[in-house]
Write a protein that holds these residues in place. Structure first.
Motif, PDB file in Angstrom:
ATOM      1  N   GLU A  95       0.837  -1.197   0.000  1.00 50.57           N
ATOM      2  CA  GLU A  95       0.000   0.000   0.000  1.00 50.57           C
ATOM      3  C   GLU A  95       0.872   1.247   0.000  1.00 50.57           C
ATOM      4  OE1 GLU A  95      -3.395   2.336   2.680  1.00 50.57           O
ATOM      5  OE2 GLU A  95      -2.441   0.507   3.448  1.00 50.57           O
ATOM      6  N   TYR A  96       0.624   2.118  -0.952  1.00 53.81           N
ATOM      7  CA  TYR A  96       1.262   3.430  -1.007  1.00 53.81           C
ATOM      8  C   TYR A  96       0.190   4.505  -0.811  1.00 53.81           C
ATOM      9  CZ  TYR A  96       5.289   0.939  -2.897  1.00 53.81           C
ATOM     10  OH  TYR A  96       6.347   0.080  -3.068  1.00 53.81           O
ATOM     11  N   GLU A  97       0.632   5.739  -0.714  1.00 61.30           N
ATOM     12  CA  GLU A  97      -0.319   6.818  -0.462  1.00 61.30           C
ATOM     13  C   GLU A  97      -1.361   6.927  -1.577  1.00 61.30           C
ATOM     14  OE1 GLU A  97      -0.362  11.643   0.403  1.00 61.30           O
ATOM     15  OE2 GLU A  97       1.524  10.536   0.443  1.00 61.30           O
ATOM     16  N   GLY A  98      -0.912   6.769  -2.818  1.00 60.51           N
ATOM     17  CA  GLY A  98      -1.820   7.005  -3.934  1.00 60.51           C
ATOM     18  C   GLY A  98      -2.411   5.765  -4.574  1.00 60.51           C
ATOM     19  N   LYS A 135     -11.848  -0.354  -3.928  1.00 56.36           N
ATOM     20  CA  LYS A 135     -12.844   0.486  -3.256  1.00 56.36           C
ATOM     21  C   LYS A 135     -12.184   1.537  -2.375  1.00 56.36           C
ATOM     22  CE  LYS A 135     -16.580  -2.949  -3.115  1.00 56.36           C
ATOM     23  NZ  LYS A 135     -17.436  -3.813  -2.230  1.00 56.36           N
ATOM     24  N   GLN A 136     -10.911   1.280  -2.003  1.00 57.41           N
ATOM     25  CA  GLN A 136     -10.208   2.199  -1.102  1.00 57.41           C
ATOM     26  C   GLN A 136      -9.335   3.191  -1.859  1.00 57.41           C
ATOM     27  OE1 GLN A 136      -8.413   0.037   2.317  1.00 57.41           O
ATOM     28  NE2 GLN A 136      -9.411  -1.773   1.450  1.00 57.41           N
ATOM     29  N   LYS A 137      -8.617   2.695  -2.867  1.00 61.93           N
ATOM     30  CA  LYS A 137      -7.772   3.552  -3.699  1.00 61.93           C
ATOM     31  C   LYS A 137      -7.414   2.775  -4.961  1.00 61.93           C
ATOM     32  CE  LYS A 137      -4.766   3.953  -0.341  1.00 61.93           C
ATOM     33  NZ  LYS A 137      -3.571   4.362   0.461  1.00 61.93           N
ATOM     34  N   PRO A 138      -6.892   3.432  -5.997  1.00 64.08           N
ATOM     35  CA  PRO A 138      -6.563   2.729  -7.241  1.00 64.08           C
ATOM     36  C   PRO A 138      -5.555   1.605  -7.023  1.00 64.08           C
ATOM     37  CG  PRO A 138      -6.508   5.095  -7.568  1.00 64.08           C
ATOM     38  CD  PRO A 138      -6.634   4.868  -6.087  1.00 64.08           C
ATOM     39  N   VAL A 139      -5.576   0.634  -7.948  1.00 63.60           N
ATOM     40  CA  VAL A 139      -4.731  -0.546  -7.835  1.00 63.60           C
ATOM     41  C   VAL A 139      -3.897  -0.720  -9.098  1.00 63.60           C
ATOM     42  CG1 VAL A 139      -4.676  -3.033  -7.368  1.00 63.60           C
ATOM     43  CG2 VAL A 139      -6.545  -1.636  -6.452  1.00 63.60           C
ATOM     44  N   VAL A 140      -2.636  -1.075  -8.911  1.00 61.10           N
ATOM     45  CA  VAL A 140      -1.747  -1.483  -9.998  1.00 61.10           C
ATOM     46  C   VAL A 140      -1.431  -2.957  -9.773  1.00 61.10           C
ATOM     47  CG1 VAL A 140       0.510  -1.185 -11.093  1.00 61.10           C
ATOM     48  CG2 VAL A 140      -0.736   0.815 -10.220  1.00 61.10           C
ATOM     49  N   ARG A 223      -9.482   4.302 -13.427  1.00 65.43           N
ATOM     50  CA  ARG A 223      -9.275   5.729 -13.170  1.00 65.43           C
ATOM     51  C   ARG A 223      -7.804   6.127 -13.231  1.00 65.43           C
ATOM     52  NH1 ARG A 223     -10.838   3.058  -8.687  1.00 65.43           N
ATOM     53  NH2 ARG A 223      -9.922   3.455  -6.628  1.00 65.43           N
ATOM     54  N   LEU A 224      -6.909   5.137 -13.359  1.00 65.58           N
ATOM     55  CA  LEU A 224      -5.490   5.449 -13.545  1.00 65.58           C
ATOM     56  C   LEU A 224      -5.106   5.572 -15.019  1.00 65.58           C
ATOM     57  CD1 LEU A 224      -3.550   3.287 -10.915  1.00 65.58           C
ATOM     58  CD2 LEU A 224      -3.992   5.750 -10.871  1.00 65.58           C
ATOM     59  N   ALA A 225      -6.028   5.310 -15.911  1.00 63.60           N
ATOM     60  CA  ALA A 225      -5.708   5.333 -17.339  1.00 63.60           C
ATOM     61  C   ALA A 225      -5.036   6.635 -17.783  1.00 63.60           C
ATOM     62  CB  ALA A 225      -6.964   5.063 -18.169  1.00 63.60           C
ATOM     63  N   PRO A 226      -5.517   7.819 -17.342  1.00 62.34           N
ATOM     64  CA  PRO A 226      -4.857   9.054 -17.773  1.00 62.34           C
ATOM     65  C   PRO A 226      -3.417   9.190 -17.294  1.00 62.34           C
ATOM     66  CG  PRO A 226      -7.056   9.510 -16.906  1.00 62.34           C
ATOM     67  CD  PRO A 226      -6.728   8.097 -16.541  1.00 62.34           C
TER      68      PRO A 226
END
Length: 252
Positions: A95-98, A135-140, A223-226
């Motif tokens: 887990e990172y901040e973003g 659900k909490q933040k974007p995922v890679v 939502r990370l696509a851009p």
């Protein structure tokens, strides 16, 4: 931010084939490995104080295993996924901040498909894990996902139809995963690019003739696509039967 993922098919062997030189040259912010095939204490990698190391070892010696090297200290690290006994060293979540980073080595269904049922159950639990995180933040998500999703992703789709890694069931699970809010970063930037693969069998002249499969991925939350600046496959890098895949993200 530059991220690299590589199934090294035995890290000790890969180190003898140029791994450390490639690692140093690329200077990635996060470097993920699959199929490390070792136990704690069996290798010592000295990258100074630049990287923190996180390992998930398989119980079985010389089998599976994952690792993450990261310049930035994560907020938290977890091993495995809920509902799956983690004896094969397949998943590490940082887990990172973003965002969350999930490094995965998906089970192989085996040539005789004897492990296909297990693989499909694992896929459902893995997808649930990713959706909880999303659900909490974007995922890679990165790693060897052991499936060529579409016909464009392997050299000989017709002759391999129904084979391990290209069954309708495995491909369907990838379709289901992408439909649940994730995108394939390489196909996002290169939707029609052919003959770019990340794995080749060790049969004679297969890699020279580029008879391969694309089974190593970087998937990201939609939502990370851009933020995707580049997604590429380093086909020329040797040292394993897989080659590294790279993702560059803006804004992190």
């Amino acid at each position: 931010m530059k991220l690299i993922s590589w199934n090294v098919n035995g890290l000790r062997a890969c180190v003898n084939k140029g791994f450390n030189e490639y690692f140093a040259e690329e200077d990635a912010d996060i470097f993920c490995l699959q199929e490390t095939k070792l136990q704690e204490g069996q290798i010592s990698l000295d990258h100074g104080e630049k990287y923190r190391q996180y390992w998930n070892y398989a119980v079985k010696k010389g089998y599976s295993g994952t690792a993450v090297f990261t310049k930035k200290e994560p907020l938290s690290v977890s091993i495995g996924i809920e509902g799956v006994e983690e004896t094969e060293g397949r998943v590490i979540t940082l887990e990172y901040e973003g965002f969350y980073l999930v490094n995965a080595y998906s089970p192989n269904a085996r040539r005789d498909l004897s492990r296909l049922a297990y693989r499909l159950e694992w896929e459902d639990r893995f997808r649930a894990h990713l959706k909880r995180l999303d659900k909490q933040k974007p995922v890679v998500i990165c790693g060897d996902l052991n499936v060529a999703h579409q016909e464009i992703d392997l050299k000989n789709p017709k002759s391999n139809n129904g084979n391990s890694g290209f069954t309708l069931e495995e491909r369907g699970k990838m379709t289901e995963l992408l439909a649940s809010g994730f995108i394939d970063s390489f196909r996002h930037l290169h939707p029609d690019t052919k003959d770019v693969y990340s794995w080749w069998s060790y049969m004679p002249k297969v890699r020279e003739r580029n008879v391969g499969w694309r089974i190593d991925y970087f998937l990201v939350s939609e939502r990370l696509a851009p933020a995707i600046a580049d997604a590429r496959i380093e086909c020329a890098v040797m040292g394993s039967d897989h080659c590294p895949v790279v993702l560059e993200l803006n804004g992190f």
